[in-house]
Design a protein around this motif. Structure first.
Motif, PDB file in Angstrom:
ATOM      1  N   ALA A 194     -10.003  -7.907  -4.084  1.00  0.00           N
ATOM      2  CA  ALA A 194      -8.743  -7.184  -3.906  1.00  0.00           C
ATOM      3  C   ALA A 194      -8.558  -6.134  -4.991  1.00  0.00           C
ATOM      4  N   SER A 195      -7.942  -5.031  -4.617  1.00  0.00           N
ATOM      5  CA  SER A 195      -7.620  -3.947  -5.544  1.00  0.00           C
ATOM      6  C   SER A 195      -6.144  -3.600  -5.406  1.00  0.00           C
ATOM      7  N   PHE A 196      -5.496  -3.376  -6.562  1.00  0.00           N
ATOM      8  CA  PHE A 196      -4.075  -3.044  -6.598  1.00  0.00           C
ATOM      9  C   PHE A 196      -3.904  -1.694  -7.304  1.00  0.00           C
ATOM     10  N   THR A 211      -1.699   2.406 -12.805  1.00  0.00           N
ATOM     11  CA  THR A 211      -2.720   1.415 -13.140  1.00  0.00           C
ATOM     12  C   THR A 211      -3.463   0.963 -11.891  1.00  0.00           C
ATOM     13  N   ARG A 212      -4.674   0.452 -12.137  1.00  0.00           N
ATOM     14  CA  ARG A 212      -5.477  -0.145 -11.066  1.00  0.00           C
ATOM     15  C   ARG A 212      -5.961  -1.495 -11.547  1.00  0.00           C
ATOM     16  N   ILE A 213      -5.830  -2.472 -10.663  1.00  0.00           N
ATOM     17  CA  ILE A 213      -6.283  -3.826 -10.968  1.00  0.00           C
ATOM     18  C   ILE A 213      -7.259  -4.262  -9.882  1.00  0.00           C
ATOM     19  N   ASP A 214      -8.450  -4.688 -10.308  1.00  0.00           N
ATOM     20  CA  ASP A 214      -9.454  -5.231  -9.387  1.00  0.00           C
ATOM     21  C   ASP A 214      -9.635  -6.711  -9.685  1.00  0.00           C
ATOM     22  N   SER A 233      -7.217  -1.372 -15.328  1.00  0.00           N
ATOM     23  CA  SER A 233      -7.592  -0.034 -15.803  1.00  0.00           C
ATOM     24  C   SER A 233      -6.364   0.872 -15.779  1.00  0.00           C
ATOM     25  N   LYS A 234      -6.159   1.606 -16.903  1.00  0.00           N
ATOM     26  CA  LYS A 234      -5.078   2.578 -17.006  1.00  0.00           C
ATOM     27  C   LYS A 234      -5.642   3.897 -17.508  1.00  0.00           C
ATOM     28  N   PRO A 235      -5.026   5.001 -17.106  1.00  0.00           N
ATOM     29  CA  PRO A 235      -5.540   6.306 -17.552  1.00  0.00           C
ATOM     30  C   PRO A 235      -5.516   6.443 -19.072  1.00  0.00           C
ATOM     31  N   GLY A 236      -6.682   6.777 -19.648  1.00  0.00           N
ATOM     32  CA  GLY A 236      -6.768   7.001 -21.089  1.00  0.00           C
ATOM     33  C   GLY A 236      -6.799   5.748 -21.926  1.00  0.00           C
ATOM     34  N   GLU A 237      -6.890   4.561 -21.322  1.00  0.00           N
ATOM     35  CA  GLU A 237      -6.905   3.319 -22.079  1.00  0.00           C
ATOM     36  C   GLU A 237      -8.152   2.509 -21.750  1.00  0.00           C
ATOM     37  N   THR A 239     -10.399  -0.546 -20.534  1.00  0.00           N
ATOM     38  CA  THR A 239     -10.275  -1.534 -19.462  1.00  0.00           C
ATOM     39  C   THR A 239     -10.156  -2.935 -20.042  1.00  0.00           C
ATOM     40  N   LEU A 240      -9.221  -3.711 -19.531  1.00  0.00           N
ATOM     41  CA  LEU A 240      -8.992  -5.080 -19.999  1.00  0.00           C
ATOM     42  C   LEU A 240      -9.432  -6.068 -18.925  1.00  0.00           C
ATOM     43  N   TYR A 241      -9.954  -7.238 -19.363  1.00  0.00           N
ATOM     44  CA  TYR A 241     -10.446  -8.256 -18.449  1.00  0.00           C
ATOM     45  C   TYR A 241      -9.655  -9.541 -18.653  1.00  0.00           C
ATOM     46  N   TYR A 242      -9.306 -10.196 -17.530  1.00  0.00           N
ATOM     47  CA  TYR A 242      -8.551 -11.450 -17.557  1.00  0.00           C
ATOM     48  C   TYR A 242      -9.191 -12.440 -16.589  1.00  0.00           C
ATOM     49  N   ASN A 243      -9.312 -13.700 -17.060  1.00  0.00           N
ATOM     50  CA  ASN A 243      -9.778 -14.735 -16.139  1.00  0.00           C
ATOM     51  C   ASN A 243      -8.735 -15.014 -15.056  1.00  0.00           C
ATOM     52  N   THR A 244      -7.465 -15.052 -15.466  1.00  0.00           N
ATOM     53  CA  THR A 244      -6.348 -15.198 -14.527  1.00  0.00           C
ATOM     54  C   THR A 244      -5.255 -14.219 -14.936  1.00  0.00           C
TER      55      THR A 244
END
Length: 379
Positions: A194-196, A211-214, A233-237, A239-244
């Motif tokens: 899923a992508s948001f 922002t975009r969340i995959d 993912s956010k413009p100019g920042e 990318t952050l990763y989360y297990n949940t």
């Protein structure tokens, strides 16, 4: 007490003119003629639908004639309600032409009774029946039509909820909108891959990407999305990763993955909630707003068709031209119907406001009937 007697007793009770015998007599004659016209219209619709259902669903060997008749009773009421204004037009025409042929109208007019004394009560009773149609009969017909659609979808194996494949959703409010895409939906309701995409809306309602969340999986809970293996993912920042990860949602888990019913198939009592939900999701609810206004204008439409039928049948028999005048009333009734359909199409396309599209034709028809009555009665 049989249903016919119970219905007549109910109508007699809700009749505001029940203490006036002559007015009640005219209303009764109109109701009997409207009922006869309704039977004729319903019979034609039943016949057409029976042939259609027999061809589309009756070819299956395990559907008997009795089952086809049962499906007919599910499908036809919704269509009958669409043509119900014609039953009021034809019924009223028939009732007043009959009164005219038997010289009853002549006797009433000779006794000093104004045409308004028997036309307006008939129109008022039609408005009462219109309110009953909108609040009771229309929701019941919608439920029956929904059951027919479900059965037809099962037979043709086209039930959209049973299909898998790409999923597109949308949520948000007037400030933010989120577009959701998933590669597929599992049997237990989880979204796979899923992508948001989240956008903010400025004062001109121009979207700006935020922002975009995959996520590998997404599950909708009341008020929130539960994501697994999420990448933000956010413009100019960075990318952050989360297990949940949990993000807010205004979607209902029970209704998010169900398609909205068509405006014509939506229950009258559910229309306000459906309109609010569609608009909160950022979609246009013009078709549903139009449908709501058309239903609210139904009592006025029934009253207008009744008044039109009366106005075109008050000409005295000895003057002549009653048949031609009656035919003119029928033609005008069809013109009103097609004008209503045209306004509905323009309103659905948002060419004209939904309120105007829903109320313009009934209001114009009622004014036309009143004008004809004034001309006939007062010269």
């Amino acid at each position: 007490m049989n249903p016919v007697t119970a219905t007549l007793n109910l109508l007699a009770y809700v009749n505001p003119w029940r203490r006036e015998r002559l007015t009640t007599y005219i209303i009764t004659r109109c109701l009997m003629a409207i009922g006869t016209a309704l039977v004729v219209v319903s019979s034609i619709i039943f016949l057409i639908d029976y042939v259609e259902i027999s061809k589309s669903l009756g070819q299956r060997g395990d559907l008997s004639s009795l089952q086809i008749v049962g499906l007919l009773m599910l499908k036809s009421p919704n269509i009958i309600l669409v043509l119900l204004p014609f039953a009021f037009l034809f019924g009223t025409l028939s009732a007043f032409v009959g009164l005219n042929r038997r010289s009853e109208l002549i006797a009433m007019r000779a006794a000093g009774m104004s045409a308004w004394r028997f036309v307006l009560p008939a129109a008022g009773m039609a408005a009462i029946l219109g309110a009953l149609t909108v609040t009771v009969l229309s929701p019941a017909a919608t439920v029956l039509a929904d059951q027919y659609d479900r059965f037809a979808a099962q037979q043709s194996q086209s039930d959209t909820r049973a299909k898998t494949g790409e999923i597109y959703l949308r949520q948000g409010d007037g400030k933010q909108q989120t577009v959701i895409h998933a590669r597929e939906q599992s049997e237990d309701g989880r979204l796979i891959d899923a992508s948001f995409w989240t956008f903010s809306l400025d004062e001109a309602e121009i979207p700006r990407f935020l922002t975009r969340i995959d996520a590998s999986e997404a599950v909708l809970r009341p008020g929130t999305w539960q994501l697994k293996s999420a990448r933000v993912s956010k413009p100019g920042e960075t990318t952050l990763y989360y297990n949940t990860l949990s993000i807010g949602s205004n979607l209902s888990p029970e209704r998010a993955f169900n398609r909205f019913a068509a405006p014509q198939s939506t229950n009258f009592w559910q229309l306000p909630g459906t309109i609010a939900q569609i608009e909160s999701s950022g979609f246009s609810a013009a078709g549903y707003v139009l449908r709501l206004n058309q239903l609210l204008a139904t009592p006025l439409m029934f009253a207008a068709m009744t008044a039109l039928g009366a106005a075109f049948s008050l000409r005295l028999m000895r003057i002549g031209g009653l048949a031609r005048l009656t035919l003119s009333g029928i033609v005008l009734g069809f013109m009103v119907f097609f004008l209503n359909q045209l306004c509905g199409s323009l309103g659905k396309a948002e060419v004209i406001p939904a309120f105007l599209a829903g109320w313009a034709t009934p209001f114009a028809a009622f004014l036309t009937a009143m004008t004809l009555l004034v001309y006939t009665e007062d010269g």
